[in-house]
Motif scaffolding. Sequence first.
Motif, PDB file in Angstrom:
ATOM      1  N   ARG A  98      -4.855  -2.022  10.284  1.00  0.00           N
ATOM      2  CA  ARG A  98      -3.836  -1.274   8.914  1.00  0.00           C
ATOM      3  C   ARG A  98      -2.937  -2.310   8.754  1.00  0.00           C
ATOM      4  N   ASN A  99      -2.735  -1.724   7.795  1.00  0.00           N
ATOM      5  CA  ASN A  99      -1.648  -2.315   6.730  1.00  0.00           C
ATOM      6  C   ASN A  99       0.116  -2.151   7.610  1.00  0.00           C
ATOM      7  N   ALA A 104      -1.770  -1.220  17.728  1.00  0.00           N
ATOM      8  CA  ALA A 104      -1.015  -0.528  15.428  1.00  0.00           C
ATOM      9  C   ALA A 104      -0.961  -1.484  14.628  1.00  0.00           C
ATOM     10  N   ASN A 161      -6.469   5.508  -0.043  1.00  0.00           N
ATOM     11  CA  ASN A 161      -6.264   5.479   1.950  1.00  0.00           C
ATOM     12  C   ASN A 161      -5.958   6.882   2.339  1.00  0.00           C
ATOM     13  N   PRO A 216       1.123   2.764   9.184  1.00  0.00           N
ATOM     14  CA  PRO A 216       0.828   3.877   9.233  1.00  0.00           C
ATOM     15  C   PRO A 216       0.194   4.767  10.263  1.00  0.00           C
ATOM     16  N   GLY A 217       0.683   5.677  10.419  1.00  0.00           N
ATOM     17  CA  GLY A 217       0.083   6.842  11.169  1.00  0.00           C
ATOM     18  C   GLY A 217       0.678   6.733  12.679  1.00  0.00           C
ATOM     19  N   GLN A 275      -2.016  10.753   9.106  1.00  0.00           N
ATOM     20  CA  GLN A 275      -1.678   9.635   8.645  1.00  0.00           C
ATOM     21  C   GLN A 275      -2.880   8.390   8.967  1.00  0.00           C
ATOM     22  N   HIS A 276      -3.961   7.601   8.765  1.00  0.00           N
ATOM     23  CA  HIS A 276      -4.753   6.815   9.415  1.00  0.00           C
ATOM     24  C   HIS A 276      -5.515   6.964   9.925  1.00  0.00           C
ATOM     25  N   THR A 277      -5.929   8.617   9.665  1.00  0.00           N
ATOM     26  CA  THR A 277      -6.979   9.427   9.649  1.00  0.00           C
ATOM     27  C   THR A 277      -7.669   9.921   8.821  1.00  0.00           C
ATOM     28  N   ASP A 304      -4.099   6.615   4.706  1.00  0.00           N
ATOM     29  CA  ASP A 304      -2.567   6.542   5.706  1.00  0.00           C
ATOM     30  C   ASP A 304      -1.641   7.326   4.229  1.00  0.00           C
ATOM     31  N   ILE A 350       1.544   4.551   2.236  1.00  0.00           N
ATOM     32  CA  ILE A 350       1.668   4.940   3.137  1.00  0.00           C
ATOM     33  C   ILE A 350       2.882   6.167   3.134  1.00  0.00           C
ATOM     34  N   SER A 392       1.003  -1.928  -0.091  1.00  0.00           N
ATOM     35  CA  SER A 392      -0.017   0.050  -0.199  1.00  0.00           C
ATOM     36  C   SER A 392       0.771   1.365   0.582  1.00  0.00           C
TER      37      SER A 392
END
Length: 513
Positions: A337-338, A332, A456, A363-364, A430-432, A458, A276, A274
């Motif tokens: 998530r990836n 996490a 995405n 991610p995040g 990221q991730h939000t 991320d 990221i 993905s």
Amino acid sequence: MTTSRSWWLAGLVAGLAGLLTSYAAAMALTIRESPVVAVAELVIRWTPGPVAERAVELLGFADKAVLLVLIVVLVGLVFAWTGALARRRWWAPVLVYVVLTTVGAYAVLVQREAQTVDLVPVAVGFATWLVCLSLLTEPLRRHERAAVAATGEDPAAGADRRGFLVRMVLVAGVAAGLGIVGRAVGRGRRHVEQTRRLLKIVGVTKPDPSPAVRVGVEGVTPWVTAVEDFYLIHTAIVVPTIEPVDWRLRIHGLVDRVIELDYRDLISRQITESWITLNCVSNEVGGSLVGNAWWSGVRLADLLAEAGVRAGADAVLQTSEDGWTCATPLAALTDERNAMLAVAMNGKPLPIDHGFPVRTIVPGLYGYVSATKWVVDLEVTRFEDVEAFWTQRGWSEQGPVKIASRIDVPGSDDDLVAGDVRVAGMAWAQHTGIERVEVAVDGGPWQQAELAATPNVDTWVQWALTVPLEAGDHVLRVRATDRAGLVQTGVEAQPIPEGATGWHQVEVSVGEA
Ligand SMILES: Nc1nc2c(c(=O)[nH]1)N[C@H]1C(S)=C(S)[C@@H](COP(=O)(O)O)O[C@H]1N2
Ligand SMILES: [Mo]
């Protein structure tokens, strides 16, 4: 004893010591060749075609080795001469060193994709020359002064000779030792680099992002960060060079089953991929320690499920081959998530500097709590039981990324004319995910910018807005809102302990239309 020969010898040994330390520095820092090889390449580049052809005809494949030997012999003569020069005027050899250093620096900088760090070996060589020459000539100088003063036999002469010999042996020994270490380091790295180049990992792809990720404004940061442009942060001075066949990972601690994996086990698993965006907690507001890539690897959630995480665990202590550690929130690594053990970046095996053969990507989270390069050990544990590299140094224990936005264009030095001006840049949470980006001119109302697409939540997002600007000085400010509804705060905070906050602003001067 202070015949001319001792002075020549001192010059020669100091000079060769400089070549050896610069070589060792080059091997330790980069895969690039030493400054001497850079000079040889420059000579080849400047050699007229017919002469080069004749040389190759005469010497065959040995042409480059012969050229290198020639260069070393030539500078060897110059080095000996610097020793002779030092006998009269201490500054004369320094001038020669400055000339040689300039030539070396020039040769290094005209190499393809040269970087500023490539100058470090040249500087190391220069410093070595200065130190070693003064070290070696000092006993000679002392002896000559004594000889002039004394009429008869000089009682200190024996001591001076011993001092000179001891220093010669010391300088030559240390320099040779560094040269040998440099050679070993360089070989290891070259070999791993070769393995990396030849490696094909089944399941690793390289898609182009949708054109919709671009706002189409010139000067805005590319949405995909090229591997060469991806920021680099690590504490290792010499980065680990790990052959994939030697790589092992242990997953242990609060688990039902310890898992040990080798590289082949890892890449024979299902590959997840993905886009990221990774960023560093040290990034200042408006800074560039952030990049976006296509990562391929193996999902950590699956591996941890296989190991069977025990109740009570809330962290994974990750350890790199170089000893660097970080503690990552377990959640996490096990949620949807990836989070992955990444083996490839932008469709190719990870570059050595980015963690080859395996690194973690989550991610995040900021890199310092998650993105372990050259990862070799994962211990499922509790935050209260461990301390990691950066948390020991005052950085916050958990490092969720903060909302950030940045103005890329216009720059404060751009020539602008009154009228409509395109303002554009990047934003990330990221991730939000980013919901909205707004720009304010001169502290006025926030105006909503257009957002490009993202695949995405991320990744970062490109944004743009056209604002009318009158002639004069203006301040442009940007802020973002994430998809949870949190508005980026204007309160300024330093990167330490948990990431910088504040609005990025750019001051521009607009001329009359
Ligand atoms: N082994 C190791 N891994 C590391 C680090 C390090 O110092 N050593 N630095 C971390 C930090 S602070 C960041 S921001 C990211 C940077 O990854 P990059 O160099 O690939 O951009 O790596 C992380 N992983
Ligand atoms: Mo970082």
